[in-house]
Design a protein around this motif. Structure first.
Motif, PDB file in Angstrom:
ATOM      1  N   ARG A 171       0.678  -1.356   0.029  1.00  0.00           N
ATOM      2  CA  ARG A 171      -0.135  -0.065   0.099  1.00  0.00           C
ATOM      3  C   ARG A 171       0.803   1.146   0.003  1.00  0.00           C
ATOM      4  NH1 ARG A 171      -2.936  -3.202   3.750  1.00  0.00           N
ATOM      5  NH2 ARG A 171      -2.073  -1.898   5.518  1.00  0.00           N
ATOM      6  N   TRP A 172       2.156   1.315   0.755  1.00  0.00           N
ATOM      7  CA  TRP A 172       2.937   2.351   0.750  1.00  0.00           C
ATOM      8  C   TRP A 172       3.670   2.592  -0.643  1.00  0.00           C
ATOM      9  CZ3 TRP A 172       3.184   6.819   3.228  1.00  0.00           C
ATOM     10  CH2 TRP A 172       2.675   6.949   4.347  1.00  0.00           C
ATOM     11  N   LEU A 173       3.951   1.519  -1.288  1.00  0.00           N
ATOM     12  CA  LEU A 173       4.833   1.605  -2.284  1.00  0.00           C
ATOM     13  C   LEU A 173       3.800   2.251  -3.591  1.00  0.00           C
ATOM     14  CD1 LEU A 173       6.578  -1.599  -2.122  1.00  0.00           C
ATOM     15  CD2 LEU A 173       7.698   0.685  -2.468  1.00  0.00           C
ATOM     16  N   ALA A 174       2.661   1.512  -3.424  1.00  0.00           N
ATOM     17  CA  ALA A 174       1.568   2.194  -4.500  1.00  0.00           C
ATOM     18  C   ALA A 174       1.206   3.641  -4.193  1.00  0.00           C
ATOM     19  CB  ALA A 174       0.250   1.146  -4.284  1.00  0.00           C
ATOM     20  N   TYR A 175       1.148   4.054  -3.075  1.00  0.00           N
ATOM     21  CA  TYR A 175       0.782   5.422  -2.644  1.00  0.00           C
ATOM     22  C   TYR A 175       1.915   6.326  -3.300  1.00  0.00           C
ATOM     23  CZ  TYR A 175      -0.287   9.428   0.156  1.00  0.00           C
ATOM     24  OH  TYR A 175      -0.608  10.964   0.580  1.00  0.00           O
ATOM     25  N   CYS A 176       3.302   5.827  -2.998  1.00  0.00           N
ATOM     26  CA  CYS A 176       4.290   6.535  -3.648  1.00  0.00           C
ATOM     27  C   CYS A 176       4.151   6.599  -5.055  1.00  0.00           C
ATOM     28  CB  CYS A 176       5.493   5.946  -3.089  1.00  0.00           C
ATOM     29  SG  CYS A 176       5.961   6.227  -1.173  1.00  0.00           S
ATOM     30  N   ALA A 177       3.885   5.568  -5.809  1.00  0.00           N
ATOM     31  CA  ALA A 177       4.120   5.576  -7.315  1.00  0.00           C
ATOM     32  C   ALA A 177       2.860   6.434  -7.719  1.00  0.00           C
ATOM     33  CB  ALA A 177       3.760   4.012  -7.653  1.00  0.00           C
ATOM     34  N   GLN A 178       1.610   6.244  -6.980  1.00  0.00           N
ATOM     35  CA  GLN A 178       0.578   7.308  -7.269  1.00  0.00           C
ATOM     36  C   GLN A 178       0.887   8.695  -7.636  1.00  0.00           C
ATOM     37  OE1 GLN A 178      -2.906   6.539  -4.825  1.00  0.00           O
ATOM     38  NE2 GLN A 178      -4.200   8.414  -5.718  1.00  0.00           N
ATOM     39  N   HIS A 179       1.533   9.135  -6.586  1.00  0.00           N
ATOM     40  CA  HIS A 179       2.004  10.602  -6.196  1.00  0.00           C
ATOM     41  C   HIS A 179       3.194  10.840  -6.799  1.00  0.00           C
ATOM     42  CE1 HIS A 179      -1.502  11.562  -3.949  1.00  0.00           C
ATOM     43  NE2 HIS A 179      -1.235  10.390  -3.444  1.00  0.00           N
ATOM     44  N   GLY A 180       3.924   9.897  -7.826  1.00  0.00           N
ATOM     45  CA  GLY A 180       4.920  10.423  -8.383  1.00  0.00           C
ATOM     46  C   GLY A 180       6.411  10.394  -7.507  1.00  0.00           C
ATOM     47  N   MET A 181       6.368   9.782  -6.579  1.00  0.00           N
ATOM     48  CA  MET A 181       7.503   9.663  -5.393  1.00  0.00           C
ATOM     49  C   MET A 181       8.576   8.292  -5.959  1.00  0.00           C
ATOM     50  SD  MET A 181       5.364  10.143  -1.948  1.00  0.00           S
ATOM     51  CE  MET A 181       4.132  11.349  -1.730  1.00  0.00           C
ATOM     52  N   PRO A 182       9.645   8.610  -5.634  1.00  0.00           N
ATOM     53  CA  PRO A 182      10.962   7.679  -6.139  1.00  0.00           C
ATOM     54  C   PRO A 182      10.814   6.557  -5.066  1.00  0.00           C
ATOM     55  CG  PRO A 182      11.747   9.658  -5.474  1.00  0.00           C
ATOM     56  CD  PRO A 182      10.570  10.026  -5.230  1.00  0.00           C
ATOM     57  N   ALA A 183      10.430   5.417  -5.315  1.00  0.00           N
ATOM     58  CA  ALA A 183      10.263   4.442  -4.435  1.00  0.00           C
ATOM     59  C   ALA A 183      10.296   2.923  -5.196  1.00  0.00           C
ATOM     60  CB  ALA A 183       8.992   4.383  -3.466  1.00  0.00           C
ATOM     61  N   ARG A 184      10.963   2.274  -4.819  1.00  0.00           N
ATOM     62  CA  ARG A 184      11.035   0.785  -5.496  1.00  0.00           C
ATOM     63  C   ARG A 184      11.096  -0.285  -4.594  1.00  0.00           C
ATOM     64  NH1 ARG A 184      16.996  -0.504  -7.938  1.00  0.00           N
ATOM     65  NH2 ARG A 184      18.147   1.196  -6.753  1.00  0.00           N
ATOM     66  N   VAL A 185      11.252  -1.589  -5.073  1.00  0.00           N
ATOM     67  CA  VAL A 185      11.446  -2.895  -4.487  1.00  0.00           C
ATOM     68  C   VAL A 185      12.989  -3.330  -5.178  1.00  0.00           C
ATOM     69  CG1 VAL A 185      10.874  -5.054  -4.027  1.00  0.00           C
ATOM     70  CG2 VAL A 185       9.195  -3.469  -4.038  1.00  0.00           C
ATOM     71  N   LEU A 186      13.800  -3.555  -4.349  1.00  0.00           N
ATOM     72  CA  LEU A 186      15.025  -4.397  -4.664  1.00  0.00           C
ATOM     73  C   LEU A 186      15.149  -5.649  -4.249  1.00  0.00           C
ATOM     74  CD1 LEU A 186      17.499  -3.594  -6.342  1.00  0.00           C
ATOM     75  CD2 LEU A 186      18.563  -2.668  -4.026  1.00  0.00           C
ATOM     76  N   ASP A 187      14.772  -6.655  -5.069  1.00  0.00           N
ATOM     77  CA  ASP A 187      15.029  -7.944  -4.928  1.00  0.00           C
ATOM     78  C   ASP A 187      16.764  -8.506  -4.882  1.00  0.00           C
ATOM     79  OD1 ASP A 187      12.247  -8.907  -4.812  1.00  0.00           O
ATOM     80  OD2 ASP A 187      12.433  -7.902  -7.011  1.00  0.00           O
ATOM     81  N   VAL A 188      16.884  -9.021  -3.908  1.00  0.00           N
ATOM     82  CA  VAL A 188      18.532  -9.563  -3.685  1.00  0.00           C
ATOM     83  C   VAL A 188      18.682 -11.043  -4.053  1.00  0.00           C
ATOM     84  CG1 VAL A 188      20.254  -9.813  -2.190  1.00  0.00           C
ATOM     85  CG2 VAL A 188      18.869  -7.843  -2.139  1.00  0.00           C
ATOM     86  N   ARG A 189      19.563 -11.434  -4.774  1.00  0.00           N
ATOM     87  CA  ARG A 189      19.709 -12.479  -5.153  1.00  0.00           C
ATOM     88  C   ARG A 189      21.262 -13.063  -4.716  1.00  0.00           C
ATOM     89  NH1 ARG A 189      15.435 -12.633  -4.998  1.00  0.00           N
ATOM     90  NH2 ARG A 189      13.852 -12.529  -6.500  1.00  0.00           N
ATOM     91  N   TRP A 190      21.617 -14.076  -4.262  1.00  0.00           N
ATOM     92  CA  TRP A 190      22.907 -14.578  -3.683  1.00  0.00           C
ATOM     93  C   TRP A 190      23.759 -15.226  -5.237  1.00  0.00           C
ATOM     94  CZ3 TRP A 190      23.534 -11.321  -0.055  1.00  0.00           C
ATOM     95  CH2 TRP A 190      22.772 -11.408   0.982  1.00  0.00           C
ATOM     96  N   GLU A 191      24.910 -14.782  -5.445  1.00  0.00           N
ATOM     97  CA  GLU A 191      25.434 -15.061  -6.748  1.00  0.00           C
ATOM     98  C   GLU A 191      25.906 -16.487  -6.608  1.00  0.00           C
ATOM     99  OE1 GLU A 191      29.990 -14.221  -8.365  1.00  0.00           O
ATOM    100  OE2 GLU A 191      28.673 -12.522  -7.841  1.00  0.00           O
ATOM    101  N   GLY A 192      25.464 -17.070  -7.719  1.00  0.00           N
ATOM    102  CA  GLY A 192      25.738 -18.788  -7.638  1.00  0.00           C
ATOM    103  C   GLY A 192      24.556 -19.523  -6.996  1.00  0.00           C
ATOM    104  N   GLU A 193      23.750 -18.921  -6.667  1.00  0.00           N
ATOM    105  CA  GLU A 193      22.541 -19.650  -5.959  1.00  0.00           C
ATOM    106  C   GLU A 193      21.340 -19.539  -6.600  1.00  0.00           C
ATOM    107  OE1 GLU A 193      21.869 -18.718  -1.609  1.00  0.00           O
ATOM    108  OE2 GLU A 193      24.024 -18.714  -1.384  1.00  0.00           O
ATOM    109  N   ALA A 194      20.300 -20.640  -6.856  1.00  0.00           N
ATOM    110  CA  ALA A 194      19.064 -20.574  -7.433  1.00  0.00           C
ATOM    111  C   ALA A 194      18.331 -19.480  -6.644  1.00  0.00           C
ATOM    112  CB  ALA A 194      18.531 -22.058  -7.431  1.00  0.00           C
ATOM    113  N   GLU A 195      17.396 -19.041  -7.661  1.00  0.00           N
ATOM    114  CA  GLU A 195      16.176 -18.134  -7.121  1.00  0.00           C
ATOM    115  C   GLU A 195      15.198 -18.850  -6.316  1.00  0.00           C
ATOM    116  OE1 GLU A 195      13.155 -15.080  -8.742  1.00  0.00           O
ATOM    117  OE2 GLU A 195      14.825 -15.395  -9.970  1.00  0.00           O
ATOM    118  N   ALA A 196      15.050 -18.274  -5.197  1.00  0.00           N
ATOM    119  CA  ALA A 196      14.110 -18.978  -4.139  1.00  0.00           C
ATOM    120  C   ALA A 196      12.593 -18.541  -4.548  1.00  0.00           C
ATOM    121  CB  ALA A 196      14.339 -18.371  -2.615  1.00  0.00           C
ATOM    122  N   GLU A 197      11.816 -19.560  -4.226  1.00  0.00           N
ATOM    123  CA  GLU A 197      10.287 -19.258  -4.649  1.00  0.00           C
ATOM    124  C   GLU A 197       9.685 -18.174  -3.705  1.00  0.00           C
ATOM    125  OE1 GLU A 197       7.798 -21.168  -6.478  1.00  0.00           O
ATOM    126  OE2 GLU A 197       9.254 -22.261  -7.690  1.00  0.00           O
TER     127      GLU A 197
END
Length: 596
Positions: free
Chosen positions: A543-569
């Protein structure tokens, strides 16, 4: 005539406060209750106040010491205080009054709470000779051997020359504590922390009539609800539903004519219904939820109706929630349920409008050799002299709001402040919290249009430093962070955040992104929500991220992956309406900021 809070009661008078500061503050509180609640006190409580004043100093001090500690039983060897002297002598008048039992009968569990492992092995040397077991295993063995037997301490340990005291006056003192604080989660230790300077409180002007309870029946109802809540914690097992039904009947039958206490009852109904859900008794859960006006009860009813395969009833309730939601959270959950229910009923799937899409990107890093929170790993990776990164989560925006709106939050609106140890107003989560302070909040928010907010925030940051507040996280604030924030965060964004925050304080004080990155030269910023492998966004974060996007505020999600490891579900929430947050994610973009 207004009564100004005695700051000596909440601040240390010197670096070395009087050894009896706890007693002096207890006596202040007792006098406060005696004066303000005289019409609500019965003969027992009046006699307590009168008899307490007549006690010797050492006896008064010992009683308060015991009230401030976890009890209700104490070994005399643990009651040694220089300012009190011999605990046996100090206790004698209290024993004569019946306020202390000098020879309580103790069960095995009581004994285990008082004795150390070596003492227990000595006391039961024959019964447990050569046994190698933990203290909990030893307790189970002795429970099996002694059952429900109870004995005085010296009957358990014939070699001991000490006594065990048990407080008998606690119910009276708890009622006094409730009337003073207006709640039971604050304890008498609040005085100690204030006198030692650990806690500092805003001085609020209080009317002589300011008090949490207006009728004795309200105090009785609060205590009864608290007893039922404690009883709920122990309900489980095969006979749990029968006990739940009995508890529900007791709560339902309470004569309550007070909106504040009625909401406490609504929350207790919600808890009972949730326990019934956990026991998979759907019909009883529905019965309880239908009695509750707690904000989340209607959503639980939707879930339970679906569990019961009553899809038509669930669909109708979800439809009403979408048409007139109680809050953003309910609308979000109902919108997620609607397509599934429509398919169950063979109806056309009408999806609710999607929230504004927010940015999402992926970052691959080496897994640290030493386990550390992924947020700190990302902070260290992104941090640079020209673009410093801070881990702030819910602290920064809440704190800036609290500093700007300090006068509004601590405005002495009738029914909001009752005593000098309040961290914030009692009606903080009430539906009319904002409406009752509308003019003051409007003046605070107007400073965001004029530019005066900088001076106000800095003034409160310096003058109120360390003072208790429901919004300000002093430990997270530094002058460098404050400077960057006030230079790089546009006033219009602050105003939008603050407006959403105060519109639903309970829901919106949390869910804000983990990190904030500043570009001081450009006077811009970015909010970053960090998600490690397999982690998912929570509803309030979406809800907070959508609110920021609605009002043009710079906010994003950063998904972290570990090098050499399969992506977790990414798992759902395990509930019937669980869903992956990836369906909500918006467009992936590179680093973004905003220039005011």
């Amino acid at each position: 005539m207004d009564i100004q809070v005695d700051r000596n009661a909440v601040e240390p008078s010197s670096s070395s406060p009087s050894p009896l500061y706890y007693l002096l503050n207890f006596e202040r509180a007792l006098a406060w209750v005696s004066e303000r609640y005289d019409d609500l006190l019965d003969a027992i409580e009046r006699e307590f106040a009168s008899a307490f004043a007549r006690l010797p100093l050492a006896s008064r001090a010992l009683l308060v010491r015991m009230l401030m500690r976890n009890g209700p039983r104490f070994r005399t060897s643990k009651l040694n205080y220089a300012e009190i002297g011999c605990p046996l002598a100090a206790a004698a008048p209290l024993i004569a009054l019946g306020w202390i039992d000098a020879e309580p009968h103790l069960s095995i569990d009581d004994l285990f709470a008082l004795a150390t492992r070596p003492e227990l092995e000595r006391i039961f040397s024959e019964a447990v000779a050569l046994r190698r077991c933990s203290k909990s295993e030893l307790r189970e063995l002795l429970r099996a051997e002694y059952g429900a037997q109870t004995r005085p301490y010296r009957a358990w340990d014939a070699t001991s020359d000490e006594q065990v005291f048990e407080l008998e006056i606690t119910p009276v003192c708890d009622r006094v504590r409730l009337m003073f604080f207006g709640n039971l989660h604050q304890s008498w230790s609040e005085f100690v922390l204030a006198d030692l300077g650990v806690y500092r409180y805003e001085a609020v002007s209080l009317e002589p009539s300011a008090r949490a309870f207006q009728r004795r029946s309200d105090v009785d109802a609060y205590l009864a609800l608290q007893a039922c809540r404690e009883a709920l914690e122990g309900i489980d097992g095969v006979d749990g539903i029968a006990a739940l039904r009995e508890l529900f009947g007791a709560v339902l039958g309470m004569p309550i004519d007070n909106a504040w206490l009625e909401m406490r009852r609504a929350k207790l109904f919600y808890r009972i219904g949730y326990r019934a859900e956990q026991m998979r008794n759907w019909e009883f859960a529905l019965e309880v939820y239908e009695r509750s006006q707690w904000p989340e009860a209607r959503h639980r009813r939707m879930r339970v109706l679906e569990r019961c395969a009553r899809f038509g009833d669930a669909f109708a309730l979800v439809t009403r929630a979408l048409e007139a939601p109680e809050n953003e959270a309910e609308y979000q959950r109902a919108a997620r349920m609607m397509p599934r229910l429509a398919r169950r009923l063979g109806q056309a799937v009408q999806r609710a409008a999607k929230p504004a899409g927010f940015a999402r990107s992926t970052l691959t890093l080496m897994r640290p050799a030493v386990p550390v929170a992924v947020e700190y790993v990302v902070q260290d990776h992104l941090d640079a002299p020209q673009a410093p990164v801070f881990y702030v989560e819910n602290t920064l925006i809440n704190s800036l709001f609290g500093l700007l709106c300090w006068e509004a939050v601590f405005e002495p609106v009738p029914g909001s402040f009752f005593h000098p140890f309040q961290r914030g107003p009692a009606d903080l989560h009430a539906p009319d919290f904002l409406a009752r302070r509308a003019e003051t909040f409007a003046r605070c928010f107007a400073q965001l249009d004029s530019g005066a907010y900088h001076d106000t925030i800095w003034r409160h940051y310096e003058r109120k430093a360390g003072m208790q507040s429901p919004f300000v996280f002093w430990g997270a604030l530094t002058s460098s962070l404050m400077t960057l924030a006030l230079d790089c965060l546009p006033a219009r964004h602050l105003k939008l955040w603050f407006a959403r925050l105060v519109s639903d304080i309970r829901a919106n004080r949390s869910g804000l992104p983990d990190l904030i990155r500043f570009w001081p030269t450009d006077r811009r910023y970015e909010l970053i929500e960090v998600k490690g492998p397999g982690d998912r966004l929570q509803d309030n974060q979406i809800r907070w991220l959508a609110y920021c996007a609605q009002h043009g505020m710079p906010a994003r999600v950063l998904d972290v992956r570990w090098e050499g490891e399969a992506e977790a579900e990414v798992d759902g929430d395990g509930g019937i309406d669980g869903s992956s947050d990836r369906a909500v994610a918006g467009v992936t973009t590179p680093d973004a900021g905003v220039t005011p």
